[in-house]
Design a protein around this motif. Structure first.
Motif, mmCIF file in Angstrom:
data_model
loop_
_atom_site.group_PDB
_atom_site.id
_atom_site.type_symbol
_atom_site.label_atom_id
_atom_site.label_comp_id
_atom_site.label_asym_id
_atom_site.label_seq_id
_atom_site.Cartn_x
_atom_site.Cartn_y
_atom_site.Cartn_z
ATOM 1 N N THR A 311 0.808 -1.219 0.000
ATOM 2 C CA THR A 311 0.000 0.000 0.000
ATOM 3 C C THR A 311 0.840 1.268 0.000
ATOM 4 O O THR A 311 0.297 2.363 -0.087
ATOM 5 N N SER A 312 2.158 1.143 0.131
ATOM 6 C CA SER A 312 3.021 2.317 0.099
ATOM 7 C C SER A 312 4.364 1.940 -0.514
ATOM 8 O O SER A 312 4.755 0.769 -0.490
ATOM 9 N N VAL A 313 5.041 2.937 -1.056
ATOM 10 C CA VAL A 313 6.341 2.701 -1.673
ATOM 11 C C VAL A 313 7.224 3.925 -1.441
ATOM 12 O O VAL A 313 6.742 5.063 -1.419
ATOM 13 N N LEU A 314 8.507 3.678 -1.230
ATOM 14 C CA LEU A 314 9.463 4.759 -1.016
ATOM 15 C C LEU A 314 9.926 5.309 -2.359
ATOM 16 O O LEU A 314 10.045 4.569 -3.340
ATOM 17 N N VAL A 315 10.192 6.603 -2.382
ATOM 18 C CA VAL A 315 10.628 7.279 -3.600
ATOM 19 C C VAL A 315 12.104 7.654 -3.447
ATOM 20 O O VAL A 315 12.502 8.245 -2.434
ATOM 21 N N VAL A 316 12.900 7.303 -4.445
ATOM 22 C CA VAL A 316 14.337 7.580 -4.388
ATOM 23 C C VAL A 316 14.782 8.324 -5.644
ATOM 24 O O VAL A 316 14.104 8.284 -6.673
ATOM 25 N N ASP A 317 15.937 8.993 -5.539
ATOM 26 C CA ASP A 317 16.506 9.658 -6.708
ATOM 27 C C ASP A 317 17.459 8.700 -7.423
ATOM 28 O O ASP A 317 17.527 7.506 -7.087
ATOM 29 N N GLU A 318 18.197 9.210 -8.397
ATOM 30 C CA GLU A 318 19.078 8.359 -9.210
ATOM 31 C C GLU A 318 20.161 7.677 -8.377
ATOM 32 O O GLU A 318 20.663 6.613 -8.733
ATOM 33 N N GLN A 319 20.532 8.261 -7.233
ATOM 34 C CA GLN A 319 21.576 7.683 -6.378
ATOM 35 C C GLN A 319 21.017 6.754 -5.310
ATOM 36 O O GLN A 319 21.764 6.239 -4.474
ATOM 37 N N GLY A 320 19.700 6.553 -5.328
ATOM 38 C CA GLY A 320 19.085 5.689 -4.333
ATOM 39 C C GLY A 320 18.846 6.380 -3.009
ATOM 40 O O GLY A 320 18.591 5.733 -1.988
ATOM 41 N N THR A 321 18.900 7.698 -3.009
ATOM 42 C CA THR A 321 18.679 8.477 -1.790
ATOM 43 C C THR A 321 17.183 8.731 -1.605
ATOM 44 O O THR A 321 16.482 9.098 -2.554
ATOM 45 N N LEU A 322 16.708 8.555 -0.379
ATOM 46 C CA LEU A 322 15.291 8.768 -0.084
ATOM 47 C C LEU A 322 14.911 10.226 -0.324
ATOM 48 O O LEU A 322 15.542 11.144 0.196
ATOM 49 N N CYS A 323 13.882 10.435 -1.135
ATOM 50 C CA CYS A 323 13.423 11.807 -1.391
ATOM 51 C C CYS A 323 11.910 11.948 -1.243
ATOM 52 O O CYS A 323 11.372 13.047 -1.356
ATOM 53 N N GLY A 324 11.213 10.841 -1.006
ATOM 54 C CA GLY A 324 9.768 10.929 -0.848
ATOM 55 C C GLY A 324 9.140 9.593 -0.530
ATOM 56 O O GLY A 324 9.824 8.575 -0.391
ATOM 57 N N ALA A 325 7.838 9.619 -0.412
ATOM 58 C CA ALA A 325 7.062 8.397 -0.160
ATOM 59 C C ALA A 325 5.658 8.616 -0.707
ATOM 60 O O ALA A 325 5.172 9.752 -0.790
ATOM 61 N N ILE A 326 5.030 7.533 -1.073
ATOM 62 C CA ILE A 326 3.689 7.631 -1.661
ATOM 63 C C ILE A 326 2.893 6.389 -1.297
ATOM 64 O O ILE A 326 3.453 5.290 -1.194
ATOM 65 N N ASN A 327 1.590 6.555 -1.045
ATOM 66 C CA ASN A 327 0.742 5.393 -0.786
ATOM 67 C C ASN A 327 -0.520 5.459 -1.639
ATOM 68 O O ASN A 327 -0.721 6.407 -2.402
ATOM 69 N N THR A 328 -1.339 4.455 -1.490
ATOM 70 C CA THR A 328 -2.526 4.370 -2.352
ATOM 71 C C THR A 328 -3.485 5.527 -2.113
ATOM 72 O O THR A 328 -4.163 5.971 -3.047
ATOM 73 N N ASN A 329 -3.546 6.035 -0.884
ATOM 74 C CA ASN A 329 -4.417 7.183 -0.615
ATOM 75 C C ASN A 329 -3.971 8.406 -1.397
ATOM 76 O O ASN A 329 -4.796 9.172 -1.908
ATOM 77 N N ASP A 330 -2.653 8.597 -1.485
ATOM 78 C CA ASP A 330 -2.124 9.722 -2.266
ATOM 79 C C ASP A 330 -2.530 9.596 -3.732
ATOM 80 O O ASP A 330 -2.887 10.576 -4.382
ATOM 81 N N LEU A 331 -2.453 8.373 -4.260
ATOM 82 C CA LEU A 331 -2.785 8.139 -5.664
ATOM 83 C C LEU A 331 -4.280 8.317 -5.912
ATOM 84 O O LEU A 331 -4.696 8.817 -6.960
ATOM 85 N N MET A 332 -5.096 7.925 -4.936
ATOM 86 C CA MET A 332 -6.542 8.097 -5.092
ATOM 87 C C MET A 332 -6.931 9.571 -5.041
ATOM 88 O O MET A 332 -7.800 10.023 -5.803
ATOM 89 N N ARG A 333 -6.279 10.327 -4.170
ATOM 90 C CA ARG A 333 -6.564 11.758 -4.116
ATOM 91 C C ARG A 333 -6.210 12.457 -5.416
ATOM 92 O O ARG A 333 -6.874 13.403 -5.844
ATOM 93 N N ALA A 334 -5.145 11.963 -6.060
ATOM 94 C CA ALA A 334 -4.737 12.540 -7.350
ATOM 95 C C ALA A 334 -5.546 11.964 -8.506
ATOM 96 O O ALA A 334 -5.331 12.327 -9.659
ATOM 97 N N LYS A 335 -6.471 11.034 -8.203
ATOM 98 C CA LYS A 335 -7.331 10.378 -9.194
ATOM 99 C C LYS A 335 -6.528 9.616 -10.238
ATOM 100 O O LYS A 335 -6.936 9.508 -11.391
#
Length: 337
Positions: A311-335
């Motif tokens: 239900t959630s996944v971590l967001v990383v940049d090209e170097q594998g550094t943590l830069c964000g996170a997102i879950n299904t609720n975020d995706l539903m809000r964005a439709k």
């Protein structure tokens, strides 16, 4: 009840269900036959029309009166949304100044079942003198419109679906289908792709799926839960609770992702009866978690979650550094889902 209303109610009562269904069946059959007739009658003139439109450096100007005008507006919209610059000009208004919108670099598609629309006939000689290419969609092969056209696409039908053979029904279906055939052939010839369609439909579901990136909807900065591997279990739980993602990243001092701990991991740990008070984040984390790049489409994140049932996944940049996170609720809000 007035006499008129009484008559309407009486008439409605006399029409049985079988009659209603039969008329619907007949209408669909007649209109399907009209489209099949179009397919069988396709000729090199269709190819000529497509090639003529592809050469246009200006716009495709669609014209039509009455029901043909309504069809013309739909054809215009379809062309415009699939890569062909198009606009609709009302023939009656064209005679009173709007013809000035049509330039030498344009091409006109004129629609008339009979080919004898007075409003169209009045402006055809002007278009001819101006040298504007004219494509006719008509059922009148010998009509005034056909005689002025450079290319004629026959949209004639054997009969209308209207029981009185009066109201434009099958003929407008044929016109619409021919317009769709032109649009499809043109978009293919132009190499038009789903991404191009999305750009002209940013508010639609397809637009959101093809234009929304993870970076547009992800949580970032202090909103992203993350702890060091040495963090106590209590600190890990506090971070998850405060950030409200239902998960927390475990990162090193440089914010490189080492693992993740989720609500699901917590439930499974509780079921084992393990004493969690002395555990560290590193001891309970799930190593090498699924991640997604910030530049990826949000739809890709949704597919990743669905594929791995998370239900959630971590967001990383090209170097594998943590830069964000997102879950299904975020995706539903964005439709996006």
């Amino acid at each position: 009840m007035t006499q008129t209303h009484a008559h309407v109610a009486s008439t409605a009562a006399q029409v049985d269900d079988q009659r209603i269904l039969q008329l619907a069946h007949d209408t669909l059959t007649i209109e399907a036959d009209a489209v099949r007739h179009l397919r069988e009658g396709l000729s090199p003139s269709f190819v000529q029309a497509v090639r003529a439109i592809l050469k246009v450096t200006g716009r495709v100007v669609v014209m039509g009166m009455g029901k043909s005008g309504h069809v013309g507006r739909k054809i215009t919209a379809t062309l415009a949304s699939t890569g062909t610059a198009a606009m609709f000009v009302h023939p009656a208004e064209a005679s009173h100044g709007d013809l000035g919108m049509v330039k030498d670099s344009d091409l006109v598609i004129a629609i008339s079942n009979s080919g004898e629309s007075d409003e169209l006939a009045a402006i055809l000689p002007v278009l001819k003198r101006q040298g504007v290419p004219l494509v006719a969609l008509t059922g009148g092969a010998q009509s005034t419109l056909a005689s002025h056209a450079d290319i004629v696409l026959n949209t004639g039908v054997l009969k209308e679906a209207c029981p009185l053979n009066l109201a434009p029904t099958a003929s407008t279906t044929a016109q619409m289908a021919m317009g769709d055939a032109l649009a499809v052939a043109l978009l293919d010839a132009r190499g038009f792709k789903a991404e191009d369609f999305a750009r002209s439909h940013p508010g639609g579901a397809l637009g959101r799926r093809l234009l929304t990136h993870v970076s547009d909807v992800m949580r970032s900065g202090d909103a992203v839960p993350g702890v060091l591997p040495t963090a106590t279990f209590s600190d890990l739980m506090r971070e998850m609770s405060v950030k409200g993602l239902g998960a927390s990243a475990i990162v090193d001092a440089n914010k490189k992702v080492l693992g993740i701990f989720t609500d699901g991991d917590l439930r499974r740990l509780i079921e084992t009866g393990t004493d969690m008070r002395q555990l560290t984040a590193q001891q309970v984390m799930h190593a090498n978690p699924r991640t997604v790049r910030s530049g990826a489409l949000a739809a890709e994140a949704a597919e990743l979650m669905e594929l791995h049932r998370i239900t959630s996944v971590l967001v990383v940049d090209e170097q594998g550094t943590l830069c964000g996170a997102i879950n299904t609720n975020d995706l539903m809000r964005a439709k996006v889902i």
